[in-house]
Design a protein around this motif. Structure first.
Motif: not given
Length: 67
Positions: A33-41
């Motif tokens: 779940v956290a992976l897309p947020f880290v990728a966008v950041f």
């Protein structure tokens, strides 16, 4: 510590330097779940760094044109 693992996974995916065995091992133990947020950041950070370098170069060459 998991945030660092997510950052490592995303950066290695951006640059394409990932071995299959480590890829499978990491995806078995991360929070998807956290992976897309880290990728966008990280994408925004890399884009901002590129923009900043280009802006510095363009600004320095525009002030030299008056000489």
């Amino acid at each position: 510590m998991e945030i660092l693992r997510l950052v490592r996974i995303v950066l290695s995916a951006f640059f394409g330097v990932r071995k299959r065995a480590s890829h499978e091992a990491d995806f078995a133990n991360i929070n998807i779940v956290a992976l897309p947020f880290v990728a966008v950041f990280l994408a925004l950070c890399i884009g901002g760094c590129i923009f900043g370098v280009v802006h510095l170069i363009a600004h320095s060459t525009s002030t030299m044109q008056g000489l």
